[in-house]
Write an enzyme that holds these catalytic residues in place. Sequence first.
Site, PDB file in Angstrom:
ATOM      1  N   HIS A   1      -4.281   8.841   6.779  1.00 44.80           N
ATOM      2  CA  HIS A   1      -4.072   7.707   7.685  1.00 44.80           C
ATOM      3  C   HIS A   1      -3.766   8.257   9.074  1.00 44.80           C
ATOM      4  O   HIS A   1      -3.137   9.314   9.209  1.00 44.80           O
ATOM      5  CB  HIS A   1      -2.874   6.858   7.252  1.00 44.80           C
ATOM      6  CG  HIS A   1      -3.183   5.789   6.250  1.00 44.80           C
ATOM      7  ND1 HIS A   1      -2.243   5.330   5.355  1.00 44.80           N
ATOM      8  CD2 HIS A   1      -4.301   5.070   6.015  1.00 44.80           C
ATOM      9  CE1 HIS A   1      -2.781   4.383   4.602  1.00 44.80           C
ATOM     10  NE2 HIS A   1      -4.027   4.210   4.982  1.00 44.80           N
TER      11      HIS A   1
ATOM     12  N   CYS B   1       5.298   4.424   7.656  1.00 41.87           N
ATOM     13  CA  CYS B   1       4.654   3.730   6.530  1.00 41.87           C
ATOM     14  C   CYS B   1       5.558   2.663   5.920  1.00 41.87           C
ATOM     15  O   CYS B   1       5.077   1.676   5.359  1.00 41.87           O
ATOM     16  CB  CYS B   1       4.289   4.716   5.430  1.00 41.87           C
ATOM     17  SG  CYS B   1       3.039   5.923   5.857  1.00 41.87           S
TER      18      CYS B   1
END
Length: 298
Positions: free
Chosen positions: A196, A292
């Site tokens: 990511h 996150c």
Amino acid sequence: MAQVITSVDHLTFSAHNLPALPAPKQVLMVEPTFFSVDYAINPHMADNIGNVDKTAARNQWQQVLGVFRQLGFSVHRLEGQKGLPDMVFCANQSLPYINPAGRKQVVMSIMHSDMRKEEVPYIEQWYRQQGYEIRYLDREKVRAFEGCGDAIWHSGRRLLWGGYGYRTSREAYKTVSGMLDVPVMALRLADEHFYHLDTCFCVLNETTVLIYPQAFTESGLKLIHAVFDHVIEASEDEAKERFACNASCPDGKNVIIQQGCREVNSKLREAGFTIHEVETSEYLKSGGSVFCMKQLLW
């Protein structure tokens, strides 16, 4: 100003001249009741299946929540769901924003992994309850899009940075750019450990970013350096083992980061940032840390 930019050769504007984006004042966090490592969908998870200390994970989650509250953010807590151990990483299921007219809107994700697809409806339901206008991507045109895990707002500006290659497909950004009428700086990710964008790229303020340079292609690095005045680099050890770039700087001044990132923290302090070290070791086992674990909201 819909446009997807992949090279400095196509950069025709300065980020400083783009319309302003108000700073978020709220945070969403998903309770870690059902957090665990039950499968491996990234390299960090492979050796940690069944290896989460749930008590420690709860305490670490509370610590992160506490720092956001200390910084003056209103924190919303959403119950996790049994069978969805990664729902706690609530940066991934959506891309929220406030449009130029002041309306709260959110683009819902199309998760890459089947294991995570069922997280999205629960997050969507919460947004509906908060009065957000829900927006969707065309699944026939977009294979995968993992929200703010890969699409990160430039601090204070209506500009998105978009990572692609592992969890989000490149074509997603043409749709997102047109839907939001904002330019997207598309960066191809080059290392599976940094699957990511938020694992290797942390916007600190309008002029400063923290990155792990080896996670990007040469053209991506040139684009980052062309837009940001100050680029702080993390070492491989601190980026890969301590997730230094998965920090969060929600107000342009305070950086919440996994403890032990000594080199990065020294650079951040030298640049004028205040450091808040937290322990997220249980979440590192699943390939995530502070960024996150939360979703910034308006």
